[in-house]
Design a protein around this motif. Structure first.
Motif, PDB file in Angstrom:
ATOM      1  N   ALA A 131      58.998 107.847  11.805  1.00 47.84           N
ATOM      2  CA  ALA A 131      59.532 107.966  10.450  1.00 47.84           C
ATOM      3  C   ALA A 131      58.947 106.889   9.544  1.00 47.84           C
ATOM      4  CB  ALA A 131      61.057 107.866  10.488  1.00 47.84           C
ATOM      5  N   LYS A 132      58.858 105.688  10.057  1.00 42.39           N
ATOM      6  CA  LYS A 132      58.281 104.590   9.275  1.00 42.39           C
ATOM      7  C   LYS A 132      56.796 104.834   9.010  1.00 42.39           C
ATOM      8  CE  LYS A 132      61.545 101.082  10.929  1.00 42.39           C
ATOM      9  NZ  LYS A 132      61.726  99.849  11.749  1.00 42.39           N
ATOM     10  N   ALA A 133      56.110 105.456   9.985  1.00 40.85           N
ATOM     11  CA  ALA A 133      54.675 105.702   9.844  1.00 40.85           C
ATOM     12  C   ALA A 133      54.368 106.673   8.710  1.00 40.85           C
ATOM     13  CB  ALA A 133      54.103 106.235  11.157  1.00 40.85           C
ATOM     14  N   VAL A 134      55.329 107.569   8.401  1.00 39.59           N
ATOM     15  CA  VAL A 134      55.121 108.522   7.296  1.00 39.59           C
ATOM     16  C   VAL A 134      55.897 108.087   6.050  1.00 39.59           C
ATOM     17  CG1 VAL A 134      54.624 110.455   8.815  1.00 39.59           C
ATOM     18  CG2 VAL A 134      56.989 110.035   8.119  1.00 39.59           C
ATOM     19  N   ASN A 135      56.279 106.803   6.030  1.00 42.50           N
ATOM     20  CA  ASN A 135      56.944 106.204   4.861  1.00 42.50           C
ATOM     21  C   ASN A 135      58.292 106.837   4.530  1.00 42.50           C
ATOM     22  OD1 ASN A 135      54.757 104.358   4.350  1.00 42.50           O
ATOM     23  ND2 ASN A 135      53.613 106.066   3.472  1.00 42.50           N
ATOM     24  N   MET A 136      59.016 107.255   5.533  1.00 41.44           N
ATOM     25  CA  MET A 136      60.373 107.752   5.305  1.00 41.44           C
ATOM     26  C   MET A 136      61.250 106.554   4.946  1.00 41.44           C
ATOM     27  SD  MET A 136      62.693 110.075   7.873  1.00 41.44           S
ATOM     28  CE  MET A 136      64.294 110.727   7.398  1.00 41.44           C
ATOM     29  N   PRO A 137      61.946 106.599   3.808  1.00 41.09           N
ATOM     30  CA  PRO A 137      62.753 105.454   3.379  1.00 41.09           C
ATOM     31  C   PRO A 137      63.808 105.062   4.416  1.00 41.09           C
ATOM     32  CG  PRO A 137      62.524 107.031   1.594  1.00 41.09           C
ATOM     33  CD  PRO A 137      61.971 107.690   2.824  1.00 41.09           C
ATOM     34  N   LYS A 138      64.056 103.765   4.500  1.00 38.77           N
ATOM     35  CA  LYS A 138      65.022 103.238   5.467  1.00 38.77           C
ATOM     36  C   LYS A 138      66.390 103.886   5.300  1.00 38.77           C
ATOM     37  CE  LYS A 138      67.130  98.897   7.033  1.00 38.77           C
ATOM     38  NZ  LYS A 138      67.219  97.431   6.810  1.00 38.77           N
ATOM     39  N   GLU A 139      66.811 104.102   4.041  1.00 37.51           N
ATOM     40  CA  GLU A 139      68.129 104.689   3.811  1.00 37.51           C
ATOM     41  C   GLU A 139      68.197 106.134   4.305  1.00 37.51           C
ATOM     42  OE1 GLU A 139      65.976 104.491  -0.276  1.00 37.51           O
ATOM     43  OE2 GLU A 139      66.230 103.256   1.530  1.00 37.51           O
ATOM     44  N   ASN A 140      67.071 106.852   4.254  1.00 37.75           N
ATOM     45  CA  ASN A 140      67.036 108.215   4.789  1.00 37.75           C
ATOM     46  C   ASN A 140      67.212 108.209   6.303  1.00 37.75           C
ATOM     47  OD1 ASN A 140      66.004 108.421   2.117  1.00 37.75           O
ATOM     48  ND2 ASN A 140      65.027 110.361   2.633  1.00 37.75           N
ATOM     49  N   ILE A 141      66.560 107.253   6.960  1.00 42.08           N
ATOM     50  CA  ILE A 141      66.682 107.139   8.415  1.00 42.08           C
ATOM     51  C   ILE A 141      68.118 106.815   8.796  1.00 42.08           C
ATOM     52  CG2 ILE A 141      65.932 105.854  10.452  1.00 42.08           C
ATOM     53  CD1 ILE A 141      63.279 105.305   8.964  1.00 42.08           C
ATOM     54  N   GLU A 142      68.700 105.839   8.108  1.00 46.01           N
ATOM     55  CA  GLU A 142      70.077 105.432   8.409  1.00 46.01           C
ATOM     56  C   GLU A 142      71.056 106.572   8.135  1.00 46.01           C
ATOM     57  OE1 GLU A 142      70.471 101.992   5.967  1.00 46.01           O
ATOM     58  OE2 GLU A 142      69.539 100.639   7.442  1.00 46.01           O
ATOM     59  N   ARG A 143      70.800 107.333   7.082  1.00 48.87           N
ATOM     60  CA  ARG A 143      71.660 108.467   6.745  1.00 48.87           C
ATOM     61  C   ARG A 143      71.582 109.545   7.830  1.00 48.87           C
ATOM     62  NH1 ARG A 143      69.301 110.268   2.248  1.00 48.87           N
ATOM     63  NH2 ARG A 143      70.012 108.416   1.143  1.00 48.87           N
ATOM     64  N   ALA A 144      70.382 109.796   8.344  1.00 48.73           N
ATOM     65  CA  ALA A 144      70.210 110.805   9.389  1.00 48.73           C
ATOM     66  C   ALA A 144      70.916 110.387  10.672  1.00 48.73           C
ATOM     67  CB  ALA A 144      68.722 111.036   9.657  1.00 48.73           C
ATOM     68  N   ILE A 145      70.848 109.097  11.007  1.00 45.12           N
ATOM     69  CA  ILE A 145      71.529 108.595  12.201  1.00 45.12           C
ATOM     70  C   ILE A 145      73.043 108.719  12.039  1.00 45.12           C
ATOM     71  CG2 ILE A 145      72.012 106.516  13.557  1.00 45.12           C
ATOM     72  CD1 ILE A 145      69.139 105.619  12.987  1.00 45.12           C
ATOM     73  N   LYS A 146      73.542 108.346  10.877  1.00 44.88           N
ATOM     74  CA  LYS A 146      74.984 108.429  10.620  1.00 44.88           C
ATOM     75  C   LYS A 146      75.462 109.875  10.684  1.00 44.88           C
ATOM     76  CE  LYS A 146      78.575 107.325   7.241  1.00 44.88           C
ATOM     77  NZ  LYS A 146      78.870 106.810   5.877  1.00 44.88           N
ATOM     78  N   ARG A 147      74.699 110.781  10.072  1.00 42.73           N
ATOM     79  CA  ARG A 147      75.077 112.195  10.054  1.00 42.73           C
ATOM     80  C   ARG A 147      75.112 112.765  11.472  1.00 42.73           C
ATOM     81  NH1 ARG A 147      72.170 113.604   5.923  1.00 42.73           N
ATOM     82  NH2 ARG A 147      70.299 114.067   7.085  1.00 42.73           N
ATOM     83  N   ALA A 148      74.178 112.322  12.309  1.00 47.32           N
ATOM     84  CA  ALA A 148      74.099 112.843  13.673  1.00 47.32           C
ATOM     85  C   ALA A 148      75.265 112.390  14.545  1.00 47.32           C
ATOM     86  CB  ALA A 148      72.781 112.419  14.320  1.00 47.32           C
ATOM     87  N   THR A 149      75.922 111.293  14.165  1.00 49.53           N
ATOM     88  CA  THR A 149      77.035 110.766  14.965  1.00 49.53           C
ATOM     89  C   THR A 149      78.389 111.321  14.523  1.00 49.53           C
ATOM     90  OG1 THR A 149      77.222 108.838  13.502  1.00 49.53           O
ATOM     91  CG2 THR A 149      75.808 108.618  15.442  1.00 49.53           C
ATOM     92  N   GLU A 150      78.421 112.049  13.422  1.00 46.46           N
ATOM     93  CA  GLU A 150      79.681 112.601  12.937  1.00 46.46           C
ATOM     94  C   GLU A 150      80.091 113.822  13.754  1.00 46.46           C
ATOM     95  OE1 GLU A 150      78.767 113.382   8.880  1.00 46.46           O
ATOM     96  OE2 GLU A 150      78.996 111.280   8.253  1.00 46.46           O
ATOM     97  N   LYS A 151      81.400 114.013  13.926  1.00 40.68           N
ATOM     98  CA  LYS A 151      81.918 115.113  14.750  1.00 40.68           C
ATOM     99  C   LYS A 151      81.500 116.478  14.208  1.00 40.68           C
ATOM    100  CE  LYS A 151      85.986 112.768  16.630  1.00 40.68           C
ATOM    101  NZ  LYS A 151      87.477 112.777  16.750  1.00 40.68           N
TER     102      LYS A 151
END
Length: 219
Positions: free
Chosen positions: A37-57
């Protein structure tokens, strides 16, 4: 870029579900995806948002599926998908093949024509290429070669985790990593035939459920 970020978001969700952890330190696959994700310049907040979304019930549950088929003129195609609706994905992919005079085949009919490999792109600063290859050969590495801005490592798909751990242990900076399906033979078509195949490939690649598409047509 939006398509790439969506694909990575799905990969993050699958990695967390399979790895049982949203921590990159304890989830090797997640760690690898974040590097990509970092290699294709995906913003840090997008990565964190995707991780948070994946942990939600209530998060979507994605399933990885492989589709196999033939485009016009005998071009073999492998399609990797991540979907939350299998019926939709099957119907869509079948319609693309039908529209473009291709054939969606059964499992195993095309996959054997491709070699499943893993790769790593690593920072080359301060690294002796021959020494690195010598150290990694016992871990299944098949090729180590230098590109303009990095060193590229190729190995069998099954050795991904072992090589990732070894590179991290050696404190080698991994820029990106992943998997490829490399055709064992390449078919050359004329311009008109190539256009027919590209029409099918474009339809497939535009579908939101598609992660990767591989084929054996000469580019």
């Amino acid at each position: 870029m939006s398509k790439t970020f969506t694909r990575i978001g799905k990969e993050i969700a699958i990695a967390i579900k399979e790895g049982g952890s949203s921590s990159p330190e304890s989830n090797a696959r997640l760690r690898s995806i974040i590097q990509n994700a970092k290699a294709v310049n995906m913003p840090k907040e997008n990565i964190e948002r995707a991780i948070k979304r994946a942990t939600e019930k209530e998060s979507e549950s994605y399933k990885e599926m492989l589709f196999e088929g033939y485009a016009p003129h005998g071009i073999a195609i492998l399609i990797e998908t991540a979907t939350d609706n299998n019926n939709r994905t099957v119907a869509n992919i079948r319609s693309y093949f039908n529209k473009c005079n291709g054939t969606l085949s059964t499992s195993g009919s095309v996959e054997f024509l491709f070699e499943h490999k893993c790769y790593f792109k690593i920072q080359k600063t301060g690294i002796d290429l021959e020494e690195l290859e010598f150290r990694l050969i016992d871990f299944g590495v098949e090729e180590v070669f230098e590109e303009q801005d990095c060193i590229l490592i190729h190995a069998p798909f099954s050795e991904f985790g072992t090589i990732q751990s070894e590179l991290e242990e050696q404190l080698v900076k991994i820029l990106s990593s992943g998997f490829e399906r490399i055709p064992q033979t390449i078919k050359t078509l004329n311009e008109e035939q190539t256009a027919e195949v590209n029409k099918l490939l474009q339809l497939i690649e535009e579908d939101d459920d598609i992660q990767n598409v591989f084929h054996n047509m000469q580019l």
